[in-house]
Design an enzyme around this catalytic site. Structure first.
Site, short mmCIF file in Angstrom:
data_model
loop_
_atom_site.label_atom_id
_atom_site.label_comp_id
_atom_site.label_asym_id
_atom_site.label_seq_id
_atom_site.Cartn_x
_atom_site.Cartn_y
_atom_site.Cartn_z
N ASN A 11 0.87 -1.18 0.00
CA ASN A 11 0.00 0.00 0.00
C ASN A 11 0.91 1.24 0.00
O ASN A 11 1.47 1.58 1.02
CB ASN A 11 -0.89 -0.04 1.26
CG ASN A 11 -1.70 1.23 1.42
OD1 ASN A 11 -1.78 2.05 0.50
ND2 ASN A 11 -2.30 1.40 2.59
N TRP A 12 1.01 1.87 -1.16
CA TRP A 12 1.95 3.00 -1.29
C TRP A 12 1.38 4.32 -0.77
O TRP A 12 2.08 5.32 -0.76
CB TRP A 12 2.40 3.14 -2.75
CG TRP A 12 3.63 2.35 -3.03
CD1 TRP A 12 4.03 1.21 -2.40
CD2 TRP A 12 4.63 2.64 -4.01
NE1 TRP A 12 5.21 0.76 -2.93
CE2 TRP A 12 5.60 1.63 -3.93
CE3 TRP A 12 4.79 3.64 -4.97
CZ2 TRP A 12 6.73 1.59 -4.74
CZ3 TRP A 12 5.91 3.61 -5.79
CH2 TRP A 12 6.87 2.60 -5.67
N LYS A 13 0.09 4.31 -0.41
CA LYS A 13 -0.54 5.54 0.11
C LYS A 13 -0.27 6.70 -0.86
O LYS A 13 -0.17 6.48 -2.05
CB LYS A 13 -0.05 5.83 1.53
CG LYS A 13 -0.16 4.59 2.42
CD LYS A 13 -0.05 4.88 3.87
CE LYS A 13 -0.19 3.57 4.64
NZ LYS A 13 -0.35 3.73 6.05
N HIS A 99 -9.89 1.55 4.64
CA HIS A 99 -8.64 1.82 5.37
C HIS A 99 -8.91 2.84 6.48
O HIS A 99 -9.67 3.78 6.29
CB HIS A 99 -7.56 2.34 4.42
CG HIS A 99 -6.20 2.31 5.03
ND1 HIS A 99 -5.79 3.25 5.96
CD2 HIS A 99 -5.18 1.44 4.88
CE1 HIS A 99 -4.56 2.95 6.35
NE2 HIS A 99 -4.17 1.86 5.72
N GLU A 101 -7.30 5.24 7.56
CA GLU A 101 -7.00 6.64 7.22
C GLU A 101 -8.19 7.29 6.52
O GLU A 101 -8.35 8.51 6.55
CB GLU A 101 -5.72 6.71 6.36
CG GLU A 101 -4.48 6.47 7.21
CD GLU A 101 -3.28 5.94 6.44
OE1 GLU A 101 -3.29 5.94 5.19
OE2 GLU A 101 -2.31 5.49 7.10
N GLU A 168 -5.99 -4.48 10.58
CA GLU A 168 -4.97 -3.47 10.82
C GLU A 168 -5.34 -2.66 12.07
O GLU A 168 -6.15 -1.74 12.00
CB GLU A 168 -4.89 -2.49 9.63
CG GLU A 168 -4.49 -3.14 8.33
CD GLU A 168 -3.86 -2.12 7.38
OE1 GLU A 168 -2.72 -2.36 6.96
OE2 GLU A 168 -4.48 -1.10 7.06
N GLY A 174 1.91 2.57 10.86
CA GLY A 174 2.95 3.60 10.75
C GLY A 174 3.62 3.99 12.06
O GLY A 174 4.33 4.99 12.12
N SER A 207 2.80 -1.78 10.51
CA SER A 207 4.24 -1.78 10.82
C SER A 207 4.94 -3.10 10.52
O SER A 207 5.90 -3.47 11.21
CB SER A 207 4.46 -1.39 12.29
OG SER A 207 4.04 -0.07 12.52
N GLY A 228 2.56 -1.07 4.38
CA GLY A 228 2.62 0.35 4.00
C GLY A 228 4.06 0.80 3.81
O GLY A 228 4.70 0.51 2.80
N GLY A 229 4.59 1.49 4.82
CA GLY A 229 5.91 2.10 4.75
C GLY A 229 6.99 1.22 4.12
O GLY A 229 7.67 1.66 3.18
P1 PGA Z 1 2.39 0.53 7.71
O1 PGA Z 1 0.97 0.77 6.98
O2 PGA Z 1 2.92 -0.78 7.22
O3 PGA Z 1 3.23 1.71 7.30
O4 PGA Z 1 2.12 0.50 9.16
C1 PGA Z 1 0.06 -0.27 6.77
C2 PGA Z 1 -1.18 0.25 6.13
O5 PGA Z 1 -1.59 1.38 6.43
O6 PGA Z 1 -1.81 -0.44 5.31
#
Ligand code: PGA
Length: 246
Positions: A11-13, A99, A101, A168, A174, A207, A228-229
């Site tokens: 997930n590159w956001k 998600h 966010e 999640e 993050g 994470s 993500g990250g």
């Molecule tokens: P993260 O993000 O691996 O940076 O914690 C995961 C996500 O939001 O899908």
């Protein structure tokens, strides 16, 4: 070590540009190696890069998805949005829905439910995110929150073959914080118990890195990870896959 078929979803956001495409050569090479025989790599870049990613992965088995879609199944006056059938039209095969966010910005279970139904209609595979906040966890509400998100998010959704549930915990995204493995195992079992038979597939996200994945891989009920990250760095992403398998 696991021998299971696993999904690794990047997930590159809101990160990445055309230059980032060059960093994917390593992953393309890796995707053709024996080390990934038992797994599937999927990238969900920002909308602006979906087409370029599809072209880049033309000769390999890496799949591409989007990070969200509008809840309407039809075209309409929704400035700045795209719907599930538009994503399918350009060749995306997956979409992340729900998600945290986006939930934080007002996306309700009802809207999420509508998005899921339309994504199924458009024949997309769905990565449906659920998870509790830190406050909910501290109040012992994790299971009831997850149960509600599943119940309302999947209301009147009978076809679950193309569905992934991404657990999640909001407090883990993050932050570098991860759940206690025993607790995670129990939560994943609880999620599984909400469904009949072996569907849907269950992912963990929050994470994930090449160090902590060594613990997660022992959780039998998990079918993969939403990353993500760490997924924005090809070496780190590849290392997560490698550490899952050996
Ligand atoms: P993260 O993000 O691996 O940076 O914690 C995961 C996500 O939001 O899908």
């Amino acid at each position: 070590m696991t021998n299971k078929y696993m999904y690794f979803i990047a997930n590159w956001k809101m990160y990445g540009n055309l230059k980032s495409l060059n960093t994917l050569d390593k992953v393309i090479k890796f995707s053709k190696s024996k080390e990934i025989m038992k797994g599937r790599l999927i990238y969900c870049p920002p909308y602006t890069l979906i087409n370029s990613f599809l072209k880049k992965f033309n000769n390999c088995l890496i799949d591409v998805g989007a990070q969200n879609c509008h809840e309407s199944s039809d075209y309409g006056p929704h400035t700045g949005f795209v719907n599930a059938k538009m994503l399918k039209d350009i060749g995306a095969n997956y979409v992340i829905i729900g998600h945290s966010e986006n939930r934080e910005k007002g996306e309700t279970n009802k809207i999420i439910n509508q998005k899921i139904k339309n994504a199924i209609k458009a024949k997309l595979k769905i990565i449906f995110c659920i998870g509790e906040t830190l406050k909910q966890k501290k109040n012992g509400r994790t299971k009831s929150v997850l149960q509600n998100q599943i119940k309302f998010g999947l209301d009147k959704v009978s076809k679950k073959t193309n569905l992934f549930i991404a657990y999640e915990p909001v407090w883990s995204i993050g932050t570098g914080k991860i759940p206690n493995i025993k607790e995670l195992e129990e939560t994943v079992k609880f999620i599984r118990s909400r469904f009949k038979r072996k569907m849907p597939k269950i992912l963990y996200g929050g994470s994930v890195n090449s160090e902590n994945v060594k613990n997660f891989r022992f959780i039998k009920e998990l079918d993969g990870f939403l990353i993500g990250g760490a997924s924005q760095n090809s070496k780190k992403f590849i290392d997560i896959v490698k550490k899952t398998y050996n």
